[in-house]
Write a protein that holds these residues in place. Structure first.
Motif, PDB file in Angstrom:
ATOM      1  N   TYR A 180       0.852  -1.189   0.000  1.00  0.00           N
ATOM      2  CA  TYR A 180       0.000   0.000   0.000  1.00  0.00           C
ATOM      3  C   TYR A 180       0.885   1.235   0.000  1.00  0.00           C
ATOM      4  CZ  TYR A 180      -3.122   3.669   1.676  1.00  0.00           C
ATOM      5  OH  TYR A 180      -3.829   4.831   1.802  1.00  0.00           O
ATOM      6  N   ALA A 181       0.851   1.993  -1.082  1.00  0.00           N
ATOM      7  CA  ALA A 181       1.677   3.196  -1.206  1.00  0.00           C
ATOM      8  C   ALA A 181       1.069   4.328  -0.402  1.00  0.00           C
ATOM      9  CB  ALA A 181       1.796   3.592  -2.671  1.00  0.00           C
ATOM     10  N   ASP A 182       1.873   4.938   0.463  1.00  0.00           N
ATOM     11  CA  ASP A 182       1.372   6.071   1.255  1.00  0.00           C
ATOM     12  C   ASP A 182       1.037   7.214   0.296  1.00  0.00           C
ATOM     13  OD1 ASP A 182       1.271   8.493   2.905  1.00  0.00           O
ATOM     14  OD2 ASP A 182       2.046   7.219   4.512  1.00  0.00           O
ATOM     15  N   PRO A 183      -0.212   7.662   0.257  1.00  0.00           N
ATOM     16  CA  PRO A 183      -0.620   8.644  -0.759  1.00  0.00           C
ATOM     17  C   PRO A 183      -0.052  10.045  -0.554  1.00  0.00           C
ATOM     18  CG  PRO A 183      -2.418   8.207   0.774  1.00  0.00           C
ATOM     19  CD  PRO A 183      -1.339   7.226   1.101  1.00  0.00           C
ATOM     20  N   VAL A 184       0.463  10.344   0.647  1.00  0.00           N
ATOM     21  CA  VAL A 184       1.000  11.699   0.864  1.00  0.00           C
ATOM     22  C   VAL A 184       2.520  11.686   1.014  1.00  0.00           C
ATOM     23  CG1 VAL A 184      -1.154  12.512   1.883  1.00  0.00           C
ATOM     24  CG2 VAL A 184       0.640  11.610   3.374  1.00  0.00           C
ATOM     25  N   PHE A 185       3.152  10.563   0.637  1.00  0.00           N
ATOM     26  CA  PHE A 185       4.608  10.500   0.746  1.00  0.00           C
ATOM     27  C   PHE A 185       5.279  11.634  -0.001  1.00  0.00           C
ATOM     28  CE2 PHE A 185       8.524   9.258  -1.505  1.00  0.00           C
ATOM     29  CZ  PHE A 185       9.389   9.225  -0.417  1.00  0.00           C
ATOM     30  N   ARG A 186       4.888  11.838  -1.237  1.00  0.00           N
ATOM     31  CA  ARG A 186       5.549  12.832  -2.067  1.00  0.00           C
ATOM     32  C   ARG A 186       5.373  14.239  -1.499  1.00  0.00           C
ATOM     33  NH1 ARG A 186       9.815  13.196  -4.599  1.00  0.00           N
ATOM     34  NH2 ARG A 186       9.374  11.050  -5.277  1.00  0.00           N
ATOM     35  N   SER A 187       4.170  14.568  -1.031  1.00  0.00           N
ATOM     36  CA  SER A 187       3.953  15.924  -0.502  1.00  0.00           C
ATOM     37  C   SER A 187       4.739  16.129   0.784  1.00  0.00           C
ATOM     38  CB  SER A 187       2.462  16.188  -0.265  1.00  0.00           C
ATOM     39  OG  SER A 187       1.929  15.304   0.712  1.00  0.00           O
ATOM     40  N   HIS A 188       4.795  15.091   1.642  1.00  0.00           N
ATOM     41  CA  HIS A 188       5.606  15.201   2.856  1.00  0.00           C
ATOM     42  C   HIS A 188       7.084  15.394   2.508  1.00  0.00           C
ATOM     43  CE1 HIS A 188       2.730  14.769   5.984  1.00  0.00           C
ATOM     44  NE2 HIS A 188       2.524  13.469   5.897  1.00  0.00           N
ATOM     45  N   LEU A 189       7.576  14.628   1.540  1.00  0.00           N
ATOM     46  CA  LEU A 189       8.981  14.714   1.167  1.00  0.00           C
ATOM     47  C   LEU A 189       9.317  16.092   0.597  1.00  0.00           C
ATOM     48  CD1 LEU A 189      11.767  13.426   0.809  1.00  0.00           C
ATOM     49  CD2 LEU A 189      10.993  12.554  -1.410  1.00  0.00           C
ATOM     50  N   ASP A 190       8.460  16.583  -0.302  1.00  0.00           N
ATOM     51  CA  ASP A 190       8.695  17.899  -0.888  1.00  0.00           C
ATOM     52  C   ASP A 190       8.714  18.974   0.199  1.00  0.00           C
ATOM     53  OD1 ASP A 190       8.795  16.746  -3.373  1.00  0.00           O
ATOM     54  OD2 ASP A 190       6.761  17.327  -3.953  1.00  0.00           O
ATOM     55  N   ASP A 191       7.775  18.873   1.144  1.00  0.00           N
ATOM     56  CA  ASP A 191       7.678  19.844   2.232  1.00  0.00           C
ATOM     57  C   ASP A 191       8.939  19.809   3.096  1.00  0.00           C
ATOM     58  OD1 ASP A 191       6.661  21.743   3.939  1.00  0.00           O
ATOM     59  OD2 ASP A 191       5.281  20.394   4.972  1.00  0.00           O
ATOM     60  N   ALA A 192       9.390  18.589   3.429  1.00  0.00           N
ATOM     61  CA  ALA A 192      10.573  18.434   4.279  1.00  0.00           C
ATOM     62  C   ALA A 192      11.819  18.999   3.608  1.00  0.00           C
ATOM     63  CB  ALA A 192      10.783  16.964   4.627  1.00  0.00           C
ATOM     64  N   GLU A 193      12.004  18.665   2.350  1.00  0.00           N
ATOM     65  CA  GLU A 193      13.214  19.112   1.653  1.00  0.00           C
ATOM     66  C   GLU A 193      13.187  20.605   1.377  1.00  0.00           C
ATOM     67  OE1 GLU A 193      14.940  15.174  -0.484  1.00  0.00           O
ATOM     68  OE2 GLU A 193      13.455  16.286  -1.652  1.00  0.00           O
ATOM     69  N   THR A 194      12.017  21.150   1.082  1.00  0.00           N
ATOM     70  CA  THR A 194      11.899  22.596   0.876  1.00  0.00           C
ATOM     71  C   THR A 194      12.212  23.350   2.165  1.00  0.00           C
ATOM     72  OG1 THR A 194      10.241  22.297  -0.868  1.00  0.00           O
ATOM     73  CG2 THR A 194      10.348  24.461   0.194  1.00  0.00           C
ATOM     74  N   ALA A 195      11.782  22.763   3.292  1.00  0.00           N
ATOM     75  CA  ALA A 195      12.014  23.408   4.595  1.00  0.00           C
ATOM     76  C   ALA A 195      13.451  23.274   5.066  1.00  0.00           C
ATOM     77  CB  ALA A 195      11.071  22.808   5.632  1.00  0.00           C
ATOM     78  N   GLY A 196      14.221  22.385   4.436  1.00  0.00           N
ATOM     79  CA  GLY A 196      15.603  22.194   4.846  1.00  0.00           C
ATOM     80  C   GLY A 196      15.789  21.156   5.929  1.00  0.00           C
ATOM     81  N   LEU A 197      14.777  20.327   6.139  1.00  0.00           N
ATOM     82  CA  LEU A 197      14.917  19.230   7.089  1.00  0.00           C
ATOM     83  C   LEU A 197      15.744  18.104   6.472  1.00  0.00           C
ATOM     84  CD1 LEU A 197      11.268  18.937   8.475  1.00  0.00           C
ATOM     85  CD2 LEU A 197      13.259  19.756   9.734  1.00  0.00           C
ATOM     86  N   LEU A 198      16.488  17.414   7.294  1.00  0.00           N
ATOM     87  CA  LEU A 198      17.187  16.209   6.867  1.00  0.00           C
ATOM     88  C   LEU A 198      16.133  15.113   6.704  1.00  0.00           C
ATOM     89  CD1 LEU A 198      19.887  14.819   6.339  1.00  0.00           C
ATOM     90  CD2 LEU A 198      20.056  14.378   8.788  1.00  0.00           C
ATOM     91  N   ALA A 199      16.061  14.485   5.530  1.00  0.00           N
ATOM     92  CA  ALA A 199      14.979  13.546   5.238  1.00  0.00           C
ATOM     93  C   ALA A 199      15.488  12.130   5.020  1.00  0.00           C
ATOM     94  CB  ALA A 199      14.193  14.002   4.009  1.00  0.00           C
TER      95      ALA A 199
END
Length: 448
Positions: free
Chosen positions: A189-208
């Motif tokens: 089951y693919a997490d449907p918000v994975f991509r949005s979480h990842l984009d948000d984290a990387e844009t914010a400068g969090l280590l992902a």
């Protein structure tokens, strides 16, 4: 950094947060003499201070209100303060530990004290008040530097999935989070918000980094099929570490379904496809009771462990300090002969307006980046100086003739030793030695 609003020894706690006299007391009362210095507990911007008319704040008489949402995710209220002693006004920027005023006895009081409140996002207007004592747990006294253990530091981060859909990881960063570990999938089951979480984290400068909730093949899908989903989710990216989440249970019986062999097969399949596997996420409740017995961690990488302690609700740093901080018992509890590298110490931390799993890492961001990626960054070595032949000749002449130059750049031969060049000095030494020999030869010899 969180600083206590008053120095030790200048106050006593006279009333805590909670039900009192038939109503709810939303703050912490610190009894003290009028005029006792009070301090900003976090970096922030003053909303109201000296500019608010004395006696105009209902119940408090006068107050100081500081917006610390950017630095600590809270607003702070200092009530009953002595208005003539307020040192700040609206718009002023303050730093943790800075004196902002003095205590008083204004408004409705039974005696002089500081009433201290903590409000979560979005702040005093629209937010929820919190227990100030819990928030201040582990706070640094004003005027002192934060204590460290053995020169180390601890950073914090969240792990998120679709259950935190809509959570702002940019706000999490503003509230002090350093890293985010994001769910890729639960089995196939693919997490449907994975991509949005990842984009948000990387844009914010969090280590992902990412994690895969591994399902046992006995539950109906193969490990290869599950990694196929990871391939699609990551779209060819191989720079993000993939943690293997080991906690799958049979939904009907509650029995643990994964074996040590399943975990190693998952690690091998990820590695075969070129992914970096930082390690395993699990808890003692699962790892120690897996079918076939507790597996060894040998060859499985790092250990990320859930150990919740009291698992209270509140801001991350206060929760961590309340359960012992860097002495949290979870750090010393081994699984498979390995102690944790990463500790999930709660599941109800309040971050960016959401209740989330919260994690601590004892080390720097650079250290954790190396753990996630497997690449340790080192400072580049200083380049070896390249010296031209002409420069070598110039340096040699300096040694022989001295550093002084004529206007045309040629050596002036002023020398290094009492106006003599190195050659002249050697010549003089030889001459002196010859004179000494002559003198010694003229000396009478002793008679036995």
């Amino acid at each position: 950094m969180v600083t206590h609003p008053m120095k030790p020894g200048t106050y006593t706690v006279s009333s805590g947060y909670g039900t009192r006299w038939g109503t709810f007391h939303a703050g912490l009362d610190l009894a003290c003499a009028v005029g006792t210095p009070i301090y900003a507990a976090a970096d922030g911007i003053v909303v109201q201070g000296k500019d608010r008319a004395q006696g105009s704040v209902s119940g408090f008489g006068s107050w100081i209100w500081i917006d610390c949402q950017e630095s600590a995710g809270v607003d702070l209220i200092y009530g009953h303060v002595h208005h003539p002693g307020i040192l700040v006004r609206a718009g002023d920027r303050v730093t943790a530990g800075q004196q902002i005023g003095v205590s008083g006895n204004e408004g409705q009081t039974t005696g002089p004290h500081l009433h201290f409140e903590v409000w979560g996002p979005p702040g005093r207007t629209g937010g929820q008040h919190r227990d100030p004592a819990a928030w201040l747990a582990g706070a640094t006294p004003p005027g002192e530097k934060p204590s460290t253990t053995g020169g180390s530091m601890t950073i914090f981060g969240v792990d998120v999935s679709q259950w935190q859909d809509g959570m702002s990881l940019a706000q999490a960063k503003a509230e002090g989070m350093t890293f985010a570990i994001i769910r890729l999938c639960d089995g196939t089951y693919a997490d449907p918000v994975f991509r949005s979480h990842l984009d948000d984290a990387e844009t914010a400068g969090l280590l992902a980094a990412t994690y895969w909730y591994l399902r046992a093949p006995s539950e109906g899908t193969t490990i290869s099929q599950q990694v196929d989903v990871i391939d699609r989710q990551l779209g060819g990216r191989k720079d993000l570490g993939v943690w293997i989440d080991v906690e799958s249970v049979n939904k009907e019986t509650g029995e643990k379904t994964l074996t040590g062999a399943d975990v190693r097969a998952a690690r091998d399949e990820l590695t075969r496809r070129g992914y970096r596997v930082p390690g395993i996420y699990t808890g003692a409740w699962y790892w120690e009771r897996m079918p076939g017995g507790e597996p060894s961690m040998d060859g499985l990488g790092c250990l990320w462990v859930s150990n919740y302690g009291r698992n209270l609700v509140g801001p991350p740093k206060s929760l961590y300090a309340g359960d012992g901080g860097d002495n949290h018992p979870g750090w010393s509890y081994p699984l498979g002969d390995r102690k944790p590298d990463l500790l999930q110490f709660g599941s109800q931390a309040q971050v960016a307006g959401k209740s989330v799993d919260i994690n601590a890492y004892r080390g720097t961001r650079t250290d954790l980046e190396a753990l996630f990626s497997g690449i340790r960054h080192t400072a580049p070595s200083a380049p070896v100086a390249q010296i031209s032949d002409s420069r070598r000749i110039e340096l040699a002449l300096d040694k022989l003739a001295g550093p002084e130059k004529e206007p045309d750049g040629t050596p002036s031969f002023t020398g290094w030793f009492d106006g003599m060049t190195l050659v002249e000095d050697v010549k003089q030494i030889k001459h002196d030695v010859s004179d000494i020999k002559a003198i010694l030869q003229k000396l009478p010899t002793s008679q036995e």
